[in-house]
Design a protein around this motif. Structure first.
Motif, short mmCIF file in Angstrom:
data_model
loop_
_atom_site.label_atom_id
_atom_site.label_comp_id
_atom_site.label_asym_id
_atom_site.label_seq_id
_atom_site.Cartn_x
_atom_site.Cartn_y
_atom_site.Cartn_z
N ILE A 164 68.69 46.11 76.38
CA ILE A 164 68.18 46.85 77.54
C ILE A 164 67.16 45.99 78.26
O ILE A 164 66.17 45.55 77.67
CB ILE A 164 67.53 48.17 77.10
CG1 ILE A 164 68.55 49.08 76.42
CG2 ILE A 164 66.88 48.87 78.29
CD1 ILE A 164 67.97 50.38 75.88
N LEU A 165 67.40 45.76 79.55
CA LEU A 165 66.45 45.04 80.39
C LEU A 165 65.84 46.02 81.39
O LEU A 165 66.56 46.66 82.16
CB LEU A 165 67.13 43.91 81.17
CG LEU A 165 67.67 42.72 80.39
CD1 LEU A 165 69.14 42.93 80.07
CD2 LEU A 165 67.49 41.43 81.18
N GLY A 166 64.52 46.13 81.39
CA GLY A 166 63.83 46.93 82.39
C GLY A 166 64.17 48.40 82.36
O GLY A 166 64.04 49.08 83.38
N GLY A 167 64.58 48.93 81.23
CA GLY A 167 64.89 50.34 81.10
C GLY A 167 64.12 50.96 79.95
O GLY A 167 63.78 50.27 78.98
N ASN A 168 63.87 52.25 80.05
CA ASN A 168 63.11 52.95 79.02
C ASN A 168 63.73 54.33 78.80
O ASN A 168 63.16 55.35 79.18
CB ASN A 168 61.64 53.08 79.45
CG ASN A 168 60.76 53.67 78.37
OD1 ASN A 168 61.15 53.79 77.21
ND2 ASN A 168 59.55 54.06 78.74
N PRO A 169 64.92 54.39 78.20
CA PRO A 169 65.62 55.67 78.09
C PRO A 169 64.89 56.72 77.26
O PRO A 169 65.17 57.91 77.41
CB PRO A 169 66.97 55.30 77.46
CG PRO A 169 66.78 53.94 76.87
CD PRO A 169 65.75 53.27 77.70
#
Length: 699
Positions: A164-169
């Motif tokens: 995951i790049l630049g994501g915060n699920p």
């Protein structure tokens, strides 16, 4: 007391809910364990639906601004006045504009009416939250696969490595990726031997449960992605497999990549060369792997390049259209198959000449189109479910520009930072009187599903659903100009037709009130491609030109000294429209700036101190938290706050209004390919607020 099955409409996760009611009062909300997609998961936002339904600040009738006061009107009067004023503006040569906010994507019925409103307004390009969010995804997909809505989706249930790049699920519950109960799904992946790698300038909540977390210089994701591709090539690990016959321009893409060296790219993104080779070896080891990039990648100066490279990385490792990689859905309603593929550059904005992308102009250009005199100057604006004063860069400039409008209409239940500038506010009814179907979100879910949630009750007398407000406004505007619009089709009827094209009916879906599980994704290429030759266009000319031109120049330039700003999201917020929900507003202050201990010491900032943050766009003050979860040289301020502007009427949000992240971001920073605002990496200055005050006093 009755218990209703329902889908949460607030974010992309679409979690199943069980809502217990007494009359029209919500007694309790809990997760629906029989929902096959969310499995009983619920986050704080789901419980907050009760607050949205009963908010005492919610408007119950159309409002007209008279000076600083608001006067209630009957619907017929409000629509007639708006139509008359709009017709006069158009007759005098004034132009109109339409801004469509994020919640529209979560309301299938509302989205079905915007076309009629666009026709009645006489607008060609619209403005929307897409160009402060996900347009680089859509443009990359349009270039590569021939359709802007053809999203590739991480197959979290079968992958062995999720990057995951630049994501915060864990905070977003998925974003451009419908994946409810994501924390447990990650744990299940890890229990099965899978790994999670997170690449982010902040050690986010998701990074906190990852097997590996790597910092990265904000906005430099294309450098890392290109370096990973070159490292795969060096190691002989490039293997598209069954995709190879579908690849058009593959050699040209590699020729562009070979303009660069891993060493230069590594330096630009702040990684060691050895770490790049290590991660490349993991990506190319033949195991099912999914690389996914989100908001931190999209809202950057090279957002489209980053998503192009993410797709190339999934192709190069053979993980596109592969179980456990990234896959294409088979939704009950095929949005891609029933809509046009998209476009870029059919027409251009008046002031700065931005090309339209998917029929939209950049949201960053709205202020200049209102404030710049000349033919085509915007004199009338309709805003649907949006708060661009808080969500668009340089919100102060847009705030000021709105004062110059001759007519502004906001379709909004609240008096917000944006709607306070409207001449009329047309409020929709509370959410539980409305139907819900995930028309745009089911196609990007981790698993195929369908679910229809009927409204729990009818609107009260004098209330209208969102789609009815938009449909009646369109009719009023058209009639005032002598234009005949066909009557609107009932949304349920239209949805039923769309479902029947896929072999189901609305009745079929409604027979499964907890949701209909349509199974995991299956390989769909080349059949699913929309390009003329059913190929994947790996080297689109605009992308290659941007990569070897603008990006190459950026790579050679020295980074500017000083701090840069990034945003962040909290599980208890969703953009700017949940600040008035007591269940979400309670708890510790969320609008705080994060700063690394090294930077804090250099700038004389203590933990908890009030600091002043300045950029070329403006200045705000917020309390600081000194933490090593943020990398050196970076500060983070959440978005969605700033409810203290004069005239906002949100009593709960007023207790903790916070400051707007977008009072610091710059309209001049954008991804030129997609027109998307570059919210990531804004240069800022930071100092203790007391020191600034003391200096001002002594001066």
């Amino acid at each position: 007391m009755p218990v209703h099955t329902r889908t949460c409409h607030i974010c992309e996760a679409n979690c199943g809910l069980l809502i217990e009611t007494e009359g029209r009062r919500v007694v309790s909300i809990r997760g629906d364990s029989d929902d096959p997609i969310s499995r009983g998961h619920i986050c704080p936002k789901g419980n907050a639906i009760a607050d949205l339904e009963a908010d005492p600040d919610r408007l119950t009738s159309p409002m007209k601004r008279v000076g600083e006061d608001w006067v209630a009107l009957e619907w017929e009067t409000a629509l007639a006045e708006i139509g008359t004023k709009f017709a006069a503006i158009k007759a005098a040569g004034g132009a109109a504009a339409l801004y469509v906010g994020n919640p529209t994507a979560h309301d299938f019925a509302l989205g079905m009416q915007t076309g009629a409103l666009k026709k009645a307004l006489g607008v060609r390009g619209v403005y929307s939250a897409s160009t402060v969010d996900q347009m680089p995804h859509q443009l990359a997909q349009y270039f590569l696969y021939g359709h802007n809505a053809l999203f590739s989706i991480p197959d979290i249930e079968r992958t062995q490595h999720l990057v995951i790049l630049g994501g915060n699920p864990l905070a977003s519950n998925g974003s451009v990726w419908t994946v409810p109960d994501v924390k447990r799904r990650i744990a299940e992946m890890q229990a099965g031997g899978g790994r999670l790698t997170v690449i982010d300038p902040r050690r986010s909540e998701t990074a906190g449960i990852a097997d590996a977390h790597h910092f990265i210089r904000p906005g430099s994701d294309p450098a890392l992605l290109a370096a990973l591709l070159l490292a795969l090539d060096d190691a002989g690990l490039v293997n598209p497999g069954r995709l190879a016959p579908m690849l058009e321009g593959w050699d040209e893409a590699w020729a562009a990549l070979r303009h660069f060296t891993i060493t230069d790219l590594a330096h630009a993104c702040g990684w060691e060369v050895a770490a790049i080779h290590t991660l490349a070896a993991e990506l190319g080891n033949g195991l099912p792997t999914a690389v996914y990039g989100r908001i931190g990648v999209s809202t950057a100066p090279f957002g489209t390049l980053a998503h192009w490279l993410i797709n190339l990385l999934n192709i190069a490792t053979g993980n596109l259209d592969r179980e456990g990689g990234v896959m294409f859905s088979r939704p009950a309603v095929d949005v891609a198959g029933s809509s046009g593929p998209g476009s870029r550059g059919r027409f251009f904005s008046r002031v700065s000449g931005h090309p339209e992308v998917m029929g939209e102009f950049p949201a960053v250009s709205l202020a200049e189109e209102i404030s710049t005199p000349g033919e085509g100057q915007i004199k009338a604006l309709v805003v649907i479910a949006g708060n661009p004063v808080l969500s668009v860069p340089d919100g102060g400039a847009l705030d000021a520009a709105l004062d110059g409008l001759e007519l502004m209409v906001s379709i909004d239940p609240m008096i917000t930072a944006t709607s306070r500038k409207a001449h009329y506010i047309l409020p929709p009814c509370p959410p539980l009187a409305k139907d819900h179907y995930p028309l745009l979100l089911a196609p990007i879910a981790f698993r195929n599903f369908a679910k229809f949630s009927p409204g729990l009750w009818e609107p009260l007398e004098g209330q209208k659903r969102d789609w009815e407000v938009v449909a009646e406004l369109a009719q009023a505007l058209a009639a005032a100009q002598g234009i005949n619009l066909p009557p609107p089709v009932q949304p349920r009827e239209q949805l039923d037709r769309m479902l029947q094209k896929g072999g189901r009916s609305l009745a079929d879906v409604m027979a499964h009130p907890h949701g209909l599980d349509l199974g995991p994704h299956v390989p769909r290429l080349p059949e699913r491609l929309f390009t003329p030759g059913k190929t994947i266009r790996c080297a689109p000319e605009p992308v290659i030109d941007d990569f070897t031109g603008r990006f190459a120049a950026w790579l050679k330039a020295q980074p500017e000294p000083g701090l840069v700003l990034i945003g962040r999201r909290h599980i208890r917020s969703n953009n700017s429209w949940l600040g008035n929900a007591p269940r979400l507003a309670k708890g510790p202050d969320k609008c705080i700036v994060l700063i690394n201990p090294q930077d804090a010491a250099e700038h004389g900032i203590g933990d908890g101190a009030l600091v002043q943050i300045s950029s070329a766009a403006g200045t705000v003050e917020a309390p600081a938290r000194v933490t090593d979860e943020i990398m050196v040289g970076v500060v983070s301020l959440p978005h969605g706050f700033g409810h203290a502007r004069p005239g906002v009427r949100q009593s709960v949000a007023a207790l903790r209004p916070g400051v707007s992240h977008n009072d610091l971001t710059l309209r001049s920073r954008l991804d030129v390919l997609s027109g998307t605002a570059a919210l990531v990496g804004t240069p800022v200055r930071i100092s203790p607020a007391f020191a600034v005050a003391a200096e001002a006093a002594s001066g």
